[in-house]
Design a protein around this motif. Sequence first.
Motif, PDB file in Angstrom:
ATOM      1  N   VAL A  85      16.332  25.303 -80.490  1.00  0.00           N
ATOM      2  CA  VAL A  85      15.949  26.468 -81.266  1.00  0.00           C
ATOM      3  C   VAL A  85      16.269  26.271 -82.753  1.00  0.00           C
ATOM      4  CG1 VAL A  85      18.177  27.631 -81.023  1.00  0.00           C
ATOM      5  CG2 VAL A  85      16.106  29.010 -81.251  1.00  0.00           C
ATOM      6  N   ASP A  86      15.600  27.043 -83.590  1.00  0.00           N
ATOM      7  CA  ASP A  86      15.844  27.023 -85.034  1.00  0.00           C
ATOM      8  C   ASP A  86      17.255  27.530 -85.341  1.00  0.00           C
ATOM      9  OD1 ASP A  86      15.638  27.130 -87.810  1.00  0.00           O
ATOM     10  OD2 ASP A  86      14.501  29.004 -87.807  1.00  0.00           O
ATOM     11  N   LEU A  87      18.022  26.716 -86.053  1.00  0.00           N
ATOM     12  CA  LEU A  87      19.377  27.093 -86.436  1.00  0.00           C
ATOM     13  C   LEU A  87      19.409  28.416 -87.194  1.00  0.00           C
ATOM     14  CD1 LEU A  87      22.433  26.411 -86.953  1.00  0.00           C
ATOM     15  CD2 LEU A  87      21.660  25.163 -88.983  1.00  0.00           C
ATOM     16  N   TYR A  88      18.360  28.694 -87.981  1.00  0.00           N
ATOM     17  CA  TYR A  88      18.359  29.849 -88.875  1.00  0.00           C
ATOM     18  C   TYR A  88      17.677  31.076 -88.274  1.00  0.00           C
ATOM     19  CZ  TYR A  88      19.815  26.201 -92.051  1.00  0.00           C
ATOM     20  OH  TYR A  88      20.496  25.161 -92.630  1.00  0.00           O
ATOM     21  N   ASN A  89      17.369  31.016 -86.985  1.00  0.00           N
ATOM     22  CA  ASN A  89      16.903  32.217 -86.301  1.00  0.00           C
ATOM     23  C   ASN A  89      17.947  33.315 -86.503  1.00  0.00           C
ATOM     24  OD1 ASN A  89      16.967  34.070 -83.840  1.00  0.00           O
ATOM     25  ND2 ASN A  89      15.062  32.969 -83.464  1.00  0.00           N
ATOM     26  N   PRO A  90      17.547  34.521 -86.894  1.00  0.00           N
ATOM     27  CA  PRO A  90      18.545  35.560 -87.185  1.00  0.00           C
ATOM     28  C   PRO A  90      19.529  35.809 -86.049  1.00  0.00           C
ATOM     29  CG  PRO A  90      16.393  36.252 -87.966  1.00  0.00           C
ATOM     30  CD  PRO A  90      16.175  34.978 -87.206  1.00  0.00           C
ATOM     31  N   LYS A  91      19.067  35.709 -84.811  1.00  0.00           N
ATOM     32  CA  LYS A  91      19.972  35.925 -83.684  1.00  0.00           C
ATOM     33  C   LYS A  91      20.995  34.803 -83.593  1.00  0.00           C
ATOM     34  CE  LYS A  91      20.003  37.081 -78.752  1.00  0.00           C
ATOM     35  NZ  LYS A  91      19.167  37.273 -77.527  1.00  0.00           N
ATOM     36  N   ALA A  92      20.587  33.570 -83.880  1.00  0.00           N
ATOM     37  CA  ALA A  92      21.530  32.451 -83.867  1.00  0.00           C
ATOM     38  C   ALA A  92      22.556  32.598 -84.982  1.00  0.00           C
ATOM     39  CB  ALA A  92      20.778  31.126 -84.008  1.00  0.00           C
ATOM     40  N   VAL A  93      22.097  33.009 -86.157  1.00  0.00           N
ATOM     41  CA  VAL A  93      23.016  33.199 -87.283  1.00  0.00           C
ATOM     42  C   VAL A  93      24.039  34.282 -86.956  1.00  0.00           C
ATOM     43  CG1 VAL A  93      23.203  33.852 -89.716  1.00  0.00           C
ATOM     44  CG2 VAL A  93      21.302  32.417 -88.963  1.00  0.00           C
ATOM     45  N   ARG A  94      23.588  35.398 -86.383  1.00  0.00           N
ATOM     46  CA  ARG A  94      24.508  36.476 -86.024  1.00  0.00           C
ATOM     47  C   ARG A  94      25.510  36.020 -84.965  1.00  0.00           C
ATOM     48  NH1 ARG A  94      19.827  39.511 -85.812  1.00  0.00           N
ATOM     49  NH2 ARG A  94      19.954  39.673 -83.541  1.00  0.00           N
ATOM     50  N   ALA A  95      25.013  35.296 -83.958  1.00  0.00           N
ATOM     51  CA  ALA A  95      25.890  34.876 -82.860  1.00  0.00           C
ATOM     52  C   ALA A  95      26.948  33.882 -83.319  1.00  0.00           C
ATOM     53  CB  ALA A  95      25.066  34.267 -81.725  1.00  0.00           C
ATOM     54  N   SER A  96      26.680  33.174 -84.400  1.00  0.00           N
ATOM     55  CA  SER A  96      27.678  32.224 -84.910  1.00  0.00           C
ATOM     56  C   SER A  96      28.822  32.945 -85.616  1.00  0.00           C
ATOM     57  CB  SER A  96      27.033  31.222 -85.872  1.00  0.00           C
ATOM     58  OG  SER A  96      26.835  31.761 -87.162  1.00  0.00           O
ATOM     59  N   VAL A  97      28.636  34.205 -85.994  1.00  0.00           N
ATOM     60  CA  VAL A  97      29.657  35.039 -86.641  1.00  0.00           C
ATOM     61  C   VAL A  97      30.317  34.306 -87.814  1.00  0.00           C
ATOM     62  CG1 VAL A  97      31.511  36.700 -86.191  1.00  0.00           C
ATOM     63  CG2 VAL A  97      30.091  35.956 -84.315  1.00  0.00           C
ATOM     64  N   GLY A  98      29.505  33.698 -88.647  1.00  0.00           N
ATOM     65  CA  GLY A  98      30.022  33.022 -89.833  1.00  0.00           C
ATOM     66  C   GLY A  98      30.351  31.562 -89.637  1.00  0.00           C
ATOM     67  N   SER A  99      30.429  31.087 -88.383  1.00  0.00           N
ATOM     68  CA  SER A  99      30.792  29.685 -88.148  1.00  0.00           C
ATOM     69  C   SER A  99      29.739  28.718 -88.668  1.00  0.00           C
ATOM     70  CB  SER A  99      31.026  29.441 -86.654  1.00  0.00           C
ATOM     71  OG  SER A  99      32.238  30.034 -86.237  1.00  0.00           O
ATOM     72  N   LEU A 100      28.519  29.197 -88.835  1.00  0.00           N
ATOM     73  CA  LEU A 100      27.467  28.378 -89.427  1.00  0.00           C
ATOM     74  C   LEU A 100      27.898  27.795 -90.772  1.00  0.00           C
ATOM     75  CD1 LEU A 100      24.478  27.453 -89.745  1.00  0.00           C
ATOM     76  CD2 LEU A 100      23.979  29.746 -90.597  1.00  0.00           C
ATOM     77  N   PHE A 101      28.766  28.507 -91.480  1.00  0.00           N
ATOM     78  CA  PHE A 101      29.203  28.080 -92.802  1.00  0.00           C
ATOM     79  C   PHE A 101      30.512  27.286 -92.769  1.00  0.00           C
ATOM     80  CE2 PHE A 101      26.816  32.076 -93.333  1.00  0.00           C
ATOM     81  CZ  PHE A 101      25.816  31.636 -94.181  1.00  0.00           C
ATOM     82  N   HIS A 102      31.029  26.998 -91.574  1.00  0.00           N
ATOM     83  CA  HIS A 102      32.354  26.384 -91.474  1.00  0.00           C
ATOM     84  C   HIS A 102      32.358  24.889 -91.181  1.00  0.00           C
ATOM     85  CE1 HIS A 102      34.294  30.518 -90.319  1.00  0.00           C
ATOM     86  NE2 HIS A 102      33.922  30.449 -91.584  1.00  0.00           N
ATOM     87  N   LEU A 103      31.304  24.383 -90.568  1.00  0.00           N
ATOM     88  CA  LEU A 103      31.311  22.970 -90.190  1.00  0.00           C
ATOM     89  C   LEU A 103      29.915  22.392 -90.359  1.00  0.00           C
ATOM     90  CD1 LEU A 103      31.570  22.666 -86.271  1.00  0.00           C
ATOM     91  CD2 LEU A 103      30.742  24.666 -87.473  1.00  0.00           C
TER      92      LEU A 103
END
Length: 283
Positions: A156-174
């Motif tokens: 799936v697309d990393l930047y799908n809004p549901k994926a971004v929400r489910a990461s709860v900010g971890s997208l920006f950590h690693l």
Amino acid sequence: MPPASPELISARSPRVSAARRLARRNFRGKERLFLAEGPQAVREAAAYGEDTLTELFTTVEAAERYADIVGEARAVGARVHLADEQVIADISTTVTPQGLVGVCRFVDTPFEEILAARPRLVAVLAHVRDPGNAGTVLRCADAAGAEAVVLTDASVDLYNPKAVRASVGSLFHLPVAVGVPVERAVAGLKDAGVRILAADGAGEDDLDDELDKGTMGGPTAWVFGNEAWGLPEETRALADAVVRVPIHGKAESLNLATAAAVCLYASARAQRASGGCRSVTES
């Protein structure tokens, strides 16, 4: 803090229209921009780097409640737009928006940079199609101390809004690499000295046995498959071992995110047997 009688951005503003379009993948790819919703995601986006958070749409109430986040957004150069709740609802992809929606530049990392860093713990998402699962696995990888996540070209697309929400900010950590063919991901990680473990409910090897044998202390990449049908045989064949999480009770199986958390934490414990870890808190 906003003024007492702020001027709200119009729903017909080109900025609102541009942000609304980012709910669709083709527009995200064209503009290389995505939406980060809620205070945690916006805070992490602002902390990631000065060029990451470009705009912030906020209600007056949210601007007052999260004045520190709005201040951080302004400090990194983001344009802050005050909006009414209907505008936020139009931009947001959630049923109950939290009043903050950020527009961010893509943050994925080239796969070659991940390999050059010689990671010790990596999560590879192969054929993962559910965005909520993808974001949750990313969050689990972050919590377990993984040093990278790789999304294959079949995921799936990393930047799908549901994926971004489910990461709860971890997208920006690693570091997260996207669009990598699974064969290339496995070959590159093997060349970097990383052992490849495929997580599969029908695996020949048991996770408990792997831990007992002491084989999980070295650099490891876990490959996670599709939510419904797991990993195809050709992907399983690429791994050094195919490992199942043992089911000691009567449950039929574990869902993808739960199995990923178990596997990643098992590796983290094996790799950090003499070290400490942060306490776990609920969010």
